[in-house]
Design an enzyme around this catalytic site. Structure first.
Site, PDB file in Angstrom:
ATOM      1  N   ASP A  84       0.822  -1.201   0.000  1.00  0.00           N
ATOM      2  CA  ASP A  84       0.000   0.000   0.000  1.00  0.00           C
ATOM      3  C   ASP A  84       0.863   1.260   0.000  1.00  0.00           C
ATOM      4  O   ASP A  84       0.478   2.290  -0.543  1.00  0.00           O
ATOM      5  CB  ASP A  84      -0.959   0.003   1.193  1.00  0.00           C
ATOM      6  CG  ASP A  84      -2.216   0.785   0.878  1.00  0.00           C
ATOM      7  OD1 ASP A  84      -2.665   1.571   1.717  1.00  0.00           O
ATOM      8  OD2 ASP A  84      -2.732   0.620  -0.245  1.00  0.00           O
ATOM      9  N   GLU A  88       0.108  10.820   5.413  1.00  0.00           N
ATOM     10  CA  GLU A  88       0.002   9.370   5.239  1.00  0.00           C
ATOM     11  C   GLU A  88       1.346   8.750   4.894  1.00  0.00           C
ATOM     12  O   GLU A  88       1.711   7.700   5.429  1.00  0.00           O
ATOM     13  CB  GLU A  88      -0.989   9.099   4.116  1.00  0.00           C
ATOM     14  CG  GLU A  88      -1.583   7.735   4.146  1.00  0.00           C
ATOM     15  CD  GLU A  88      -2.873   7.747   3.380  1.00  0.00           C
ATOM     16  OE1 GLU A  88      -3.825   8.368   3.867  1.00  0.00           O
ATOM     17  OE2 GLU A  88      -2.901   7.172   2.302  1.00  0.00           O
ATOM     18  N   GLU A 138     -11.166   6.478  -2.230  1.00  0.00           N
ATOM     19  CA  GLU A 138     -11.110   6.899  -0.812  1.00  0.00           C
ATOM     20  C   GLU A 138     -12.233   6.238  -0.012  1.00  0.00           C
ATOM     21  O   GLU A 138     -12.009   5.759   1.111  1.00  0.00           O
ATOM     22  CB  GLU A 138     -11.239   8.423  -0.697  1.00  0.00           C
ATOM     23  CG  GLU A 138     -10.151   9.212  -1.416  1.00  0.00           C
ATOM     24  CD  GLU A 138      -8.783   9.108  -0.749  1.00  0.00           C
ATOM     25  OE1 GLU A 138      -8.288   7.989  -0.559  1.00  0.00           O
ATOM     26  OE2 GLU A 138      -8.202  10.163  -0.442  1.00  0.00           O
ATOM     27  N   GLU A 187      -9.841  -2.803  -6.070  1.00  0.00           N
ATOM     28  CA  GLU A 187      -9.711  -2.860  -4.607  1.00  0.00           C
ATOM     29  C   GLU A 187      -9.835  -4.305  -4.125  1.00  0.00           C
ATOM     30  O   GLU A 187      -9.067  -4.757  -3.267  1.00  0.00           O
ATOM     31  CB  GLU A 187     -10.767  -1.975  -3.936  1.00  0.00           C
ATOM     32  CG  GLU A 187     -10.517  -0.487  -4.092  1.00  0.00           C
ATOM     33  CD  GLU A 187      -9.312   0.010  -3.299  1.00  0.00           C
ATOM     34  OE1 GLU A 187      -8.815  -0.713  -2.407  1.00  0.00           O
ATOM     35  OE2 GLU A 187      -8.854   1.122  -3.567  1.00  0.00           O
TER      36      GLU A 187
END
Ligand SMILES: Cc1ncc(CNC=O)c(N)n1
Length: 218
Positions: A44, A85, A137, A207
Site C-alpha cells: 500500500d 500518510e 477513498e 480494490e
C-alpha cells in the site's frame, strides 16, 4: 436520487466485496496473520506513492474545469492528508520491522497503479477523475470503519491503521468528495456519466484484487 447513490445500490455486491473483504473481516475478528498485514503495508506504500501524482493531476483538472474554490480546497486537503500518510507509512513500517526500500510491487498493485496513470491522461475528464477519486477513498473509509464498530475484536496493534482511514473526519472528507462527484455528474453528458460508472466499478474490482493480493500474496 444522487447518481452515486444509484450506483452504490446497483453495484452493491461488488461494493460489499470491496468494503467487507476477508482481509478486513479478519482484522475485525483478530485472525489476520501478521505476514498478510506486513505484505499489505509494503504494497500500500507503493500504491500511495503512485496516488500522489494522480491527486496532483486531479487538482489541475479541477482548475481547468474552473471548479469553485471550495472544491479545489477539498482536493487540496486530500494532498495534505496524503503527505501525513506517507510519513505514517514510514513510522508504521519501522514499528513492524518492514523495510519500505526495494519492495517489489505485486501484479495487482502494478495493475492498479497503471489504472491511476490512465486516470491522469487528458482522455479522462474532471468528472470521471473525481468520481474515481471518491470511490478509491470511500472503499478504504468504509473498510476500516467496519473494523472499528462495536463488537469488533480488532487487535490494539492494528487499531491505529484502522483509525487512519476509518475515522469520522476521513468519512466527512469522503462525503465531500461524493458531493463534488454528484454535482459534476448531474451536469455531465450521458457518455461521460456512463464512463464514470464504468470507472467506479473498475475501482471496486481493483480494490478487491488489492485485498486478495494482501491476503494471498502475489
Ligand atoms: C489500494 C488503496 N486504495 C485506497 C487507498 C486510500 N487512499 C489513500 O490513502 C489506499 N491507501 N490504498
Amino acid at each position: 436520487m444522487e447518481i452515486t447513490e444509484t450506483w452504490l445500490r446497483k453495484h452493491r455486491p461488488i461494493y460489499l466485496r470491496a468494503t467487507q473483504h476477508p482481509f478486513i473481516l479478519s482484522i475485525r475478528d483478530a485472525s489476520l496473520p501478521l505476514s498478510s498485514f506486513k505484505r499489505w503495508l509494503g504494497q500500500d506504500y507503493i500504491f500511495v506513492r503512485a496516488f500522489v501524482p494522480f491527486i496532483a493531476s486531479l487538482l489541475v483538472k479541477a482548475w481547468k474545469e474552473g471548479d469553485d474554490e471550495a472544491n479545489v480546497d477539498i482536493i487540496l486537503s486530500g494532498i495534505a492528508t496524503l503527505n501525513d500518510e506517507v510519513s505514517w507509512f514510514k513510522r508504521e513500517a519501522s514499528k513492524w520491522g518492514v523495510s519500505l526500500d526495494g519492495i517489489v510491487p505485486q501484479p495487482a498493485n502494478l495493475v492498479y497503479c497503471s489504472f491511476l496513470e490512465c486516470l491522469m491522461s487528458a482522455q479522462v475528464d474532471y468528472t470521471q477523475a473525481v468520481t474515481a477519486f471518491w470511490a478509491i477513498e470511500a472503499v478504504y473509509q468504509e473498510s476500516f470503519a467496519h473494523c472499528l464498530e462495536d463488537g469488533c475484536k480488532t487487535r490494539d496493534e492494528l487499531k491505529e491503521t484502522c483509525e487512519r482511514w476509518g475515522n469520522d473526519s476521513f468519512g466527512q472528507y469522503c462525503r465531500a468528495l461524493q458531493g463534488i462527484a454528484n454535482r459534476q455528474l448531474e451536469k455531465a453528458s450521458d457518455q461521460v456519466v456512463a464512463k464514470a460508472e464504468a470507472l467506479f466499478v473498475r475501482v471496486l474490482e481493483l480494490e478487491v484484487e488489492f485485498w486478495n493480493m494482501s491476503v494471498l500474496g502475489s
